[in-house]
Design a protein around this motif. Structure first.
Motif, PDB file in Angstrom:
ATOM      1  N   MET A 107       0.823  -1.200   0.000  1.00 40.46           N
ATOM      2  CA  MET A 107       0.000   0.000   0.000  1.00 40.46           C
ATOM      3  C   MET A 107       0.869   1.268   0.000  1.00 40.46           C
ATOM      4  O   MET A 107       0.765   2.115  -0.889  1.00 40.46           O
ATOM      5  N   PRO A 108       1.748   1.469   0.983  1.00 44.09           N
ATOM      6  CA  PRO A 108       2.595   2.673   0.947  1.00 44.09           C
ATOM      7  C   PRO A 108       3.591   2.667  -0.206  1.00 44.09           C
ATOM      8  O   PRO A 108       4.044   3.735  -0.624  1.00 44.09           O
ATOM      9  N   THR A 109       3.941   1.454  -0.709  1.00 38.85           N
ATOM     10  CA  THR A 109       4.858   1.418  -1.856  1.00 38.85           C
ATOM     11  C   THR A 109       4.191   2.015  -3.086  1.00 38.85           C
ATOM     12  O   THR A 109       4.811   2.798  -3.834  1.00 38.85           O
ATOM     13  N   PHE A 110       2.930   1.653  -3.331  1.00 38.82           N
ATOM     14  CA  PHE A 110       2.192   2.287  -4.422  1.00 38.82           C
ATOM     15  C   PHE A 110       2.089   3.799  -4.189  1.00 38.82           C
ATOM     16  O   PHE A 110       2.213   4.595  -5.130  1.00 38.82           O
TER      17      PHE A 110
ATOM     18  N   GLY B 184       9.544  -5.003  -5.306  1.00 35.45           N
ATOM     19  CA  GLY B 184      10.113  -6.302  -4.967  1.00 35.45           C
ATOM     20  C   GLY B 184      10.363  -6.434  -3.471  1.00 35.45           C
ATOM     21  O   GLY B 184      10.092  -7.490  -2.858  1.00 35.45           O
ATOM     22  N   ALA B 185      10.876  -5.347  -2.831  1.00 39.52           N
ATOM     23  CA  ALA B 185      11.133  -5.377  -1.391  1.00 39.52           C
ATOM     24  C   ALA B 185       9.838  -5.526  -0.611  1.00 39.52           C
ATOM     25  O   ALA B 185       9.773  -6.277   0.384  1.00 39.52           O
ATOM     26  N   ALA B 186       8.761  -4.824  -1.057  1.00 39.43           N
ATOM     27  CA  ALA B 186       7.479  -4.930  -0.366  1.00 39.43           C
ATOM     28  C   ALA B 186       6.920  -6.344  -0.455  1.00 39.43           C
ATOM     29  O   ALA B 186       6.409  -6.899   0.543  1.00 39.43           O
ATOM     30  N   VAL B 187       7.013  -6.957  -1.635  1.00 32.44           N
ATOM     31  CA  VAL B 187       6.529  -8.338  -1.795  1.00 32.44           C
ATOM     32  C   VAL B 187       7.346  -9.287  -0.930  1.00 32.44           C
ATOM     33  O   VAL B 187       6.797 -10.205  -0.276  1.00 32.44           O
TER      34      VAL B 187
END
Length: 622
Positions: A73-76, A107-110
C-alpha cells in the motif's frame, strides 16, 4: 446493529469504494503514470479491507495473506509521490533515477510480505464482539514497521514537493497531508488489540471516508469534473443525514400524535425505507429532470458537447466580421432559421428588422447581448438564444482585448522601427551631405549652364535627404488654433504656379487646431504634389475647401485620376507616380496627420478627378 456486523459492513464499503475509485482513476488517467500508481494504492486498500472480511468468515490463511501484504500500500503511494512531485519544469535528476528503480521498491514490499506470512507474522484472536480478529505477532511487527517507514518516506517526499512547487500542485500536496493525517487517526485503532488493548476500533468505521478524501484531495486540482461530482455527492450525503434525522424525530413523536401503528415500526425499518426512497429519487433525478426541461423548454437541446463546440468555433474567429458570420451560422443551425448577428460598440439609432436579431453591445461595464424579435418564438428557442448570446458576449470581450494587445504590439514595433530608421537616416544624411558640399564647392570654376545643372541636382538630393529625415524622425506636435487663410497667403509665393489656378473656399476666420509648422508641411507637400500633375494640364486648377465636418479639408485638382492599383499604396514610402519624386511626400503627410490624431485619405467621389481629404481634431473646449 451488532458491532461486529457494523465493522464488517464498513470494511466491505471501504473495499468497494476503493475499487470503484481506482477503476475511475485508471480510466481517466491512462497517460499519467502517477495516477495509475494512486489507483494501485486504492486496489491494495480494497484487498487489505477484504482480508479483514475473510478473517471474519474463518478464511484465516487468505485473510492474513491479504492483511500482511500491506507494505504494498505505501509502496504504491511512494510511487505515486515520486511521479507527482517530479512533474513540470522543476524535475530533478535524482527523482528520475529513483523512478527508474521503482521495481526494486515493489520487490522489497513483496519480499517483506512473503517472509512475515511464512514466519507467522499474524494471528487470530477473539475479543469483545469479535470472534475472529487479526493481530500482529513476531515478524509481523517488522511488517508494520516497514509499512510505516515507506509511508513516512512517501510523505517526506511530498513535503519536499510542497516546498519546491507552487499553484495547484502545492494545493494538492497540502490536501494529501490533511487526508493522510485523517487516515492515520482512523487506522491507529486497528493495532490496539495487537498491543493487548482490547478496545473496539470505533475510528475504523469511518475508514471509507479516508479513500474518498485522499483521492479527492489529489485530483480536485487536476481534473475539474471531480469537483462537480463531489458537489453532488456532498449534497446527497447532507440530504441523507437530514432525512434520517427527520425520520428519527418523526418516529419518536408518532406515539404522542396518536399514530400507534407507525410508532410500533422499528426505527431501522423507517431508515431503510427512507434510504430506498432517496436512492430511487437519485436514480430518477436525471431522466425526470430531462423530461421536465423538454416540457418547459421544448426544442431546446443544450448539452456540454454543444457548448464546447460553440466555444471552440467562436474562439477560432480572429476578427469582428468572421466572429459575426460564425455566430450567425452556429445559431441558425441550432434554431433551424436565420438569425442576424450585430456586434455594436454603441447603441444603434435604427430599429431592428422583421427577422430574428441578436445584438452584442459594448457598454462601460463590458459586452452585453440583447434579443430582438424573439417575442413569438418558443421558450426553448429563446433559452438557446440566451445561452448563445451569453457565450458570444464573453467572446466579444476576449476578442476586443486580443485586438487591443495586437494593436499595442504593432505600435510598439512601429515605434521601435522608426527609432532605428531615424538613427540610420541621421547617419546617412551626415555621410551624404559632406560629399555633396564638396561637389557644390567644386562647381565654382565651371561655366554657368553646367554649374546650374549640377546645383539643381544637388538641391534635389538635399531635398530627398530632408524628406528622409522628416519621415524617420520623431514628430513633436504643439497644437494651437491656427488661422488658415493667412497661412495660405504666406505659402502662395513659394510655388511656381505658371498657369495653374489656385483658390480656396473657406468660412470666415476659419481655424484649425494643429501644429503650425507641421500644417505648413502638409499643405506644401500636397500642393507641390498636385502642381507636378496639373502644371502641364490645360486650365489646371487646384482648390482647397472646408469639408462637411469641423477640422476636415478637401484638396481637389483636375489632374489625371489615380489608377486603381495605386490607390491602396499611395501613402507607403518610396511609392510615387511623379517623375523625379522621392516617394516620401504623402508618407510624410500621413505621419504628420496621425501624430495630430487625424487622418488623410484619397477620395474619387467628390466630383474632381483627384481629391485628398485630411482632418484635424477639433479644438478642445477651454
Amino acid at each position: 446493529m451488532p458491532l461486529e456486523l457494523a465493522f464488517e459492513l464498513m470494511m466491505m464499503l471501504t473495499s468497494g469504494c476503493a475499487l470503484l475509485v481506482s477503476a475511475w482513476l485508471f480510466w481517466r488517467a491512462r497517460s499519467r503514470r502517477s495516477m495509475k500508481a494512486l489507483a494501485g494504492f486504492g486496489v491494495m486498500m480494497a484487498l487489505w479491507c477484504a482480508g479483514h472480511v475473510a478473517v471474519f468468515y474463518g478464511l484465516d490463511t487468505l485473510g492474513m495473506a491479504l492483511i500482511l501484504a500491506n507494505p504494498l500500500m505505501p509502496t504504491f503511494f511512494l510511487d505515486f509521490a515520486i511521479g507527482f512531485v517530479n512533474q513540470g519544469p522543476g524535475q530533478r535528476p535524482w527523482l528520475s533515477r529513483l523512478a527508474r528503480y521503482r521495481g526494486l521498491l515493489y520487490g522489497a514490499a513483496v519480499l517483506v510480505s512473503i517472509i512475515t506470512l511464512w514466519q507467522g507474522g499474524g494471528g487470530i484472536i477473539a475479543f469483545g464482539p469479535f470472534e475472529h480478529y487479526f493481530v500482529f505477532q513476531g515478524s509481523g511487527w517488522f511488517n508494520i514497521g516497514y509499512t510505516i517507514f515507506i509511508g513516512v518516506l512517501a510523505h517526506a517526499l511530498l513535503l519536499w514537493g510542497f516546498v519546491h512547487h507552487k499553484g495547484n500542485r502545492r494545493r494538492s500536496i497540502a490536501a494529501m497531508f490533511a487526508a493522510g493525517a485523517w487516515g492515520l487517526l482512523l487506522a491507529t485503532s486497528f493495532i490496539f488489540p495487537s498491543l493487548g488493548l482490547h478496545w473496539y476500533p470505533w475510528p475504523m468505521l469511518l475508514l471509507p471516508s479516508y479513500v474518498l478524501l485522499l483521492v479527492y484531495g489529489v485530483v480536485r486540482y487536476q481534473m475539474l469534473e471531480i469537483n462537480a461530482w463531489a458537489n453532488r455527492a456532498l449534497l446527497w450525503i447532507l440530504m441523507t443525514g437530514l432525512l434520517l434525522g427527520l425520520m428519527a424525530l418523526f418516529s419518536a413523536m408518532a406515539g404522542r400524535l396518536g399514530m400507534q401503528a407507525l410508532a410500533a415500526v422499528p426505527q431501522w425499518q423507517l431508515w431503510l425505507y427512507s434510504l430506498l426512497l432517496l436512492m430511487l429519487a437519485l436514480a430518477l433525478y436525471r431522466p425526470v429532470s430531462a423530461l421536465v426541461e423538454r416540457l418547459v423548454y421544448p426544442g431546446s437541446r443544450l448539452d456540454e458537447q454543444l457548448l464546447e463546440t460553440w466555444l471552440a468555433q467562436l474562439r477560432d474567429a480572429s476578427g469582428w466580421n468572421a466572429l459575426a458570420q460564425t455566430a450567425e451560422r452556429l445559431l441558425a443551425r441550432q434554431m433551424g432559421q436565420a438569425v442576424t448577428i450585430r456586434l455594436l460598440t454603441q447603441t444603434p439609432f435604427y430599429e431592428p428588422g422583421p427577422g430574428l436579431e441578436l445584438w452584442c453591445l459594448h457598454h462601460a461595464q463590458g459586452w452585453q447581448f440583447r434579443l430582438k424579435g424573439f417575442d413569438d418564438v418558443t421558450p426553448g428557442m429563446r433559452l438557446t438564444a440566451e445561452v448563445f448570446g451569453s457565450l458570444l458576449a464573453t467572446r466579444c470581450g476576449l476578442l476586443e482585448r486580443s485586438l487591443q494587445l495586437a494593436e499595442a504590439e504593432r505600435k510598439r514595433v512601429s515605434e521601435q522601427h522608426l527609432v532605428e530608421l531615424g538613427g540610420l537616416s541621421a547617419a546617412m544624411a551626415h555621410e551624404l551631405r559632406n560629399p555633396l558640399n564638396i561637389i557644390s564647392m567644386a562647381t565654382a570654376g565651371l561655366d554657368a549652364e553646367r554649374k546650374n545643372m549640377i546645383q539643381d541636382q544637388l538641391k534635389r538630393a538635399d531635398r530627398l535627404i530632408a524628406d528622409l529625415l522628416t519621415y524617420s524622425g520623431q514628430l513633436q506636435i504643439q497644437a494651437r488654433a491656427v488661422p488658415l487663410e493667412p497661412l495660405l497667403k504666406s505659402l502662395q509665393p513659394q510655388f511656381d504656379w505658371q498657369r495653374v489656378q489656385f483658390d480656396y473656399v473657406l468660412p470666415a476666420n476659419y481655424t484649425l487646431w494643429a501644429d503650425a509648422y507641421r500644417l505648413q508641411q502638409v499643405l506644401t507637400n500636397l500642393i507641390d504634389n498636385a502642381l507636378a500633375f496639373v502644371r502641364n494640364q490645360p486650365q489646371g486648377h487646384i482648390r482647397l475647401e472646408a469639408g462637411d465636418a469641423p477640422g476636415v479639408l478637401w484638396l481637389h485638382n483636375n489632374g489625371p485620376a489615380i489608377e486603381a492599383d495605386m490607390q491602396g499604396r499611395l501613402f507607403r514610402p518610396f511609392v510615387t507616380r511623379r517623375q523625379g519624386g522621392s516617394g516620401l511626400g504623402l508618407a510624410i503627410v500621413q505621419r504628420i496627420m496621425e501624430a495630430h490624431g487625424g487622418h488623410i485619405r484619397h477620395r474619387n467621389d467628390a466630383g474632381w478627378p483627384v481629391t485628398f481629404e485630411f482632418s484635424f481634431p477639433e479644438e478642445p473646449a477651454s
